[in-house]
Design a protein around this motif. Sequence first.
Motif, PDB file in Angstrom:
ATOM      1  N   LYS A  21       0.882  -0.958   0.338  1.00 17.29           N
ATOM      2  CA  LYS A  21      -0.296  -0.299   0.196  1.00 17.29           C
ATOM      3  C   LYS A  21       0.719   1.257   0.221  1.00 17.29           C
ATOM      4  O   LYS A  21       2.484   1.540   0.332  1.00 17.29           O
ATOM      5  CB  LYS A  21      -1.211  -0.103   1.394  1.00 17.29           C
ATOM      6  CG  LYS A  21      -1.330  -1.341   1.500  1.00 17.29           C
ATOM      7  CD  LYS A  21      -3.235  -1.598   0.545  1.00 17.29           C
ATOM      8  CE  LYS A  21      -3.910  -2.312   0.362  1.00 17.29           C
ATOM      9  NZ  LYS A  21      -4.892  -2.521  -0.041  1.00 17.29           N
ATOM     10  N   VAL A  22       0.266   2.319  -1.055  1.00 15.71           N
ATOM     11  CA  VAL A  22       0.739   4.144  -0.417  1.00 15.71           C
ATOM     12  C   VAL A  22       1.159   3.938   1.083  1.00 15.71           C
ATOM     13  O   VAL A  22      -0.064   3.938   1.148  1.00 15.71           O
ATOM     14  CB  VAL A  22      -0.327   4.482  -1.626  1.00 15.71           C
ATOM     15  CG1 VAL A  22       0.560   6.103  -0.767  1.00 15.71           C
ATOM     16  CG2 VAL A  22       0.394   4.258  -2.868  1.00 15.71           C
ATOM     17  N   GLY A  23       2.263   4.766   1.138  1.00 15.48           N
ATOM     18  CA  GLY A  23       2.074   4.759   2.451  1.00 15.48           C
ATOM     19  C   GLY A  23       3.147   4.573   3.431  1.00 15.48           C
ATOM     20  O   GLY A  23       3.611   5.299   3.899  1.00 15.48           O
ATOM     21  N   LEU A  24       2.695   3.249   2.864  1.00 14.47           N
ATOM     22  CA  LEU A  24       3.736   2.622   3.742  1.00 14.47           C
ATOM     23  C   LEU A  24       5.726   2.922   4.208  1.00 14.47           C
ATOM     24  O   LEU A  24       6.104   2.964   2.752  1.00 14.47           O
ATOM     25  CB  LEU A  24       3.774   0.968   3.854  1.00 14.47           C
ATOM     26  CG  LEU A  24       2.173   0.402   4.536  1.00 14.47           C
ATOM     27  CD1 LEU A  24       1.607  -0.842   3.836  1.00 14.47           C
ATOM     28  CD2 LEU A  24       2.409   0.664   5.746  1.00 14.47           C
ATOM     29  N   THR A  25       6.757   2.254   4.802  1.00 15.16           N
ATOM     30  CA  THR A  25       8.141   2.718   4.254  1.00 15.16           C
ATOM     31  C   THR A  25       8.200   1.110   4.184  1.00 15.16           C
ATOM     32  O   THR A  25       7.365  -0.125   3.925  1.00 15.16           O
ATOM     33  CB  THR A  25       8.330   1.932   5.911  1.00 15.16           C
ATOM     34  OG1 THR A  25       8.227   1.454   7.151  1.00 15.16           O
ATOM     35  CG2 THR A  25       8.393   3.941   6.344  1.00 15.16           C
ATOM     36  N   ALA A  26       8.989   0.649   3.430  1.00 14.59           N
ATOM     37  CA  ALA A  26       8.905  -0.261   2.883  1.00 14.59           C
ATOM     38  C   ALA A  26       9.248  -1.663   4.069  1.00 14.59           C
ATOM     39  O   ALA A  26       8.883  -2.506   3.919  1.00 14.59           O
ATOM     40  CB  ALA A  26      11.242  -0.758   2.327  1.00 14.59           C
ATOM     41  N   GLY A  27      10.065  -1.306   5.228  1.00 10.82           N
ATOM     42  CA  GLY A  27       9.987  -2.590   6.029  1.00 10.82           C
ATOM     43  C   GLY A  27       8.852  -2.474   6.671  1.00 10.82           C
ATOM     44  O   GLY A  27       8.177  -3.494   6.707  1.00 10.82           O
ATOM     45  N   GLU A  28       7.554  -1.777   6.422  1.00 15.08           N
ATOM     46  CA  GLU A  28       6.473  -1.895   6.942  1.00 15.08           C
ATOM     47  C   GLU A  28       5.655  -2.917   5.925  1.00 15.08           C
ATOM     48  O   GLU A  28       4.828  -3.907   6.177  1.00 15.08           O
ATOM     49  CB  GLU A  28       5.820  -0.572   7.332  1.00 15.08           C
ATOM     50  CG  GLU A  28       5.815   0.258   8.797  1.00 15.08           C
ATOM     51  CD  GLU A  28       5.278   1.318   8.674  1.00 15.08           C
ATOM     52  OE1 GLU A  28       5.626   2.255   9.944  1.00 15.08           O
ATOM     53  OE2 GLU A  28       4.941   1.849   7.001  1.00 15.08           O
ATOM     54  N   ALA A  29       5.804  -2.361   4.918  1.00 17.23           N
ATOM     55  CA  ALA A  29       5.178  -3.341   3.930  1.00 17.23           C
ATOM     56  C   ALA A  29       6.027  -5.001   3.961  1.00 17.23           C
ATOM     57  O   ALA A  29       4.949  -5.598   3.448  1.00 17.23           O
ATOM     58  CB  ALA A  29       5.645  -3.042   2.538  1.00 17.23           C
ATOM     59  N   LEU A  30       6.889  -4.657   4.154  1.00 11.96           N
ATOM     60  CA  LEU A  30       7.717  -6.048   4.498  1.00 11.96           C
ATOM     61  C   LEU A  30       7.595  -6.613   5.215  1.00 11.96           C
ATOM     62  O   LEU A  30       6.405  -7.621   5.654  1.00 11.96           O
ATOM     63  CB  LEU A  30       9.349  -6.150   4.408  1.00 11.96           C
ATOM     64  CG  LEU A  30      10.330  -7.150   4.736  1.00 11.96           C
ATOM     65  CD1 LEU A  30       9.244  -8.090   3.128  1.00 11.96           C
ATOM     66  CD2 LEU A  30      11.863  -7.256   4.537  1.00 11.96           C
ATOM     67  N   GLN A  31       6.749  -7.005   6.673  1.00  6.44           N
ATOM     68  CA  GLN A  31       6.285  -6.784   7.314  1.00  6.44           C
ATOM     69  C   GLN A  31       4.751  -7.552   7.289  1.00  6.44           C
ATOM     70  O   GLN A  31       4.250  -8.650   7.230  1.00  6.44           O
ATOM     71  CB  GLN A  31       6.447  -5.809   9.018  1.00  6.44           C
ATOM     72  CG  GLN A  31       7.795  -6.258   9.540  1.00  6.44           C
ATOM     73  CD  GLN A  31       7.493  -4.865  10.411  1.00  6.44           C
ATOM     74  OE1 GLN A  31       6.448  -4.130  10.883  1.00  6.44           O
ATOM     75  NE2 GLN A  31       8.905  -4.575  10.547  1.00  6.44           N
ATOM     76  N   ALA A  32       4.183  -6.456   6.365  1.00  7.22           N
ATOM     77  CA  ALA A  32       2.902  -6.837   6.326  1.00  7.22           C
ATOM     78  C   ALA A  32       2.660  -8.018   5.129  1.00  7.22           C
ATOM     79  O   ALA A  32       1.679  -8.902   5.455  1.00  7.22           O
ATOM     80  CB  ALA A  32       1.776  -5.428   5.744  1.00  7.22           C
ATOM     81  N   MET A  33       3.194  -8.102   5.022  1.00 14.06           N
ATOM     82  CA  MET A  33       3.599  -9.434   3.410  1.00 14.06           C
ATOM     83  C   MET A  33       3.558 -10.442   4.233  1.00 14.06           C
ATOM     84  O   MET A  33       2.422 -11.673   3.902  1.00 14.06           O
ATOM     85  CB  MET A  33       4.785  -8.583   2.657  1.00 14.06           C
ATOM     86  CG  MET A  33       4.494  -7.710   1.411  1.00 14.06           C
ATOM     87  SD  MET A  33       5.814  -7.190   0.196  1.00 14.06           S
ATOM     88  CE  MET A  33       5.901  -8.354  -0.431  1.00 14.06           C
ATOM     89  N   VAL A  34       5.072  -9.860   4.872  1.00 14.00           N
ATOM     90  CA  VAL A  34       4.780 -11.528   5.702  1.00 14.00           C
ATOM     91  C   VAL A  34       3.994 -12.099   7.011  1.00 14.00           C
ATOM     92  O   VAL A  34       3.869 -13.272   6.560  1.00 14.00           O
ATOM     93  CB  VAL A  34       6.626 -11.414   6.647  1.00 14.00           C
ATOM     94  CG1 VAL A  34       6.359 -12.883   7.110  1.00 14.00           C
ATOM     95  CG2 VAL A  34       7.799 -11.053   5.659  1.00 14.00           C
TER      96      VAL A  34
END
Length: 448
Positions: A315-328
């Motif tokens: 999603k737009v607005g997440l940091t790359a680190g936050e996006a990785l955690q959400a995907m996992v």
Amino acid sequence: MRKKTFFLGLFMVVLGLFPSFLAAQKAKYWYDLLNVIRREKFDLVLPHALRDNQVDMWIHVIKRGDPDPLELDLGGSMGYFVFTDRGGERVERAVFGVRFAEFADWSIYDYVGEEGELGKYVAERDPKKIAVNYSQWLTVADGLSYTGYQKLVKLLGPKYAQRLVSAEKVITDFRTRRVQTEIIAFAHACEIQREIMEKGLRKIKPGVTTLEEIGWWAQDQLLKHGLPISYLGCEGPGVIWSAGSSPEELDRPDYIIQRGDMLLWDWGIKYLNFGTDYKRYAYVLREGETSVPPGIQKAWETVMKARQIIKRTIKVGLTAGEALQAMVRALEKEGFIYTPFTDIGPKDREIVNSLGDSEKPGISIDCHCVGNTGNSEVAVGPSIAPFRPDRAHLRLNPNNLFAFEFIVHVWVPEWKRRFRLNLEDNAILTEQGVEFLYPPNEKIILVK
């Protein structure tokens, strides 16, 4: 009669030249397109890139004879490129020390001056923070040499030399925030690559075609499109699994492709100021086969499932680190085991093999930026991958171009080992979510 024949011949010569004049307009179109992109980036993106990073002035130094990654972005081959935020809607643009320089469009700059004027120009604007192209981790923002830095400090004087900071954040935002003309151009590059790769894989003749022949054929296709080729060798497909050949045979570029071979082609092309990076798969059918073996099909279906889970998570607005955690979290909820890459080597193979004959699929993620280069290690922008922590803090902005890349590995009972597939396509992240810019990889190409 001779006079008539002469004029008829002259007419045919002119007619023969006419198509070449028309073809030459392609070069003019590319030139004009880059000028449009450059002007729109300066007008629409640059003000935000400066203000969001609390930078008053950006000085980008390009030395004569030392090519810089931002030459096409800025439109010149050498000089001190100075961008100043003076509070209005438009960023002031000036360039100094450009004798003998090549410039695409001088009119895009408000002032052109001599190198010796730079210090006075900066002092008159009295910037509190000056971003300059040096960086410990971002290649694109590290073009200023040590001697070039010393010279800049001397030109500015001690007062303003103390206000110098790295331009890595400014350059990151300037490059990754895209205007529509950039997106259109990048999508065109992706489509050129897709057509070449898929046509090339379908041209394979089992028992005749070698791996490198496909790679060199692809280079010839780039020449036909007027695009740059590689002078360091061709990047053709590789064999990731073979029903009959040994691993030692598969590493040779002159390996002759056989029936029962599973091919992976990881490639990228250059177009204007853009670079791509994605993959395609093909399987060479054995006699009597009409589809891929069950183990490969199982892995492919798992890959397609993972792509949908990841696609709806970024999603737009997440940091790359936050996006990785959400995907996992989303993948583990659907039964995947997260096997993070660490060194792209022996340690990663140990992690994968540690799952043994587990029926649960493992997954590794590397959604990195692309756009102006296909090289994942030097591309500017956020990287959704565990092995690039220096980019985990970068935020996913609208119109972020990225390589939608991940690896899935599954246990194949008939082979008594785990089999992995690395899926990669280039995509764009918008407010609506992940969108593809060309037809993505949906099926394994079957070579008969």
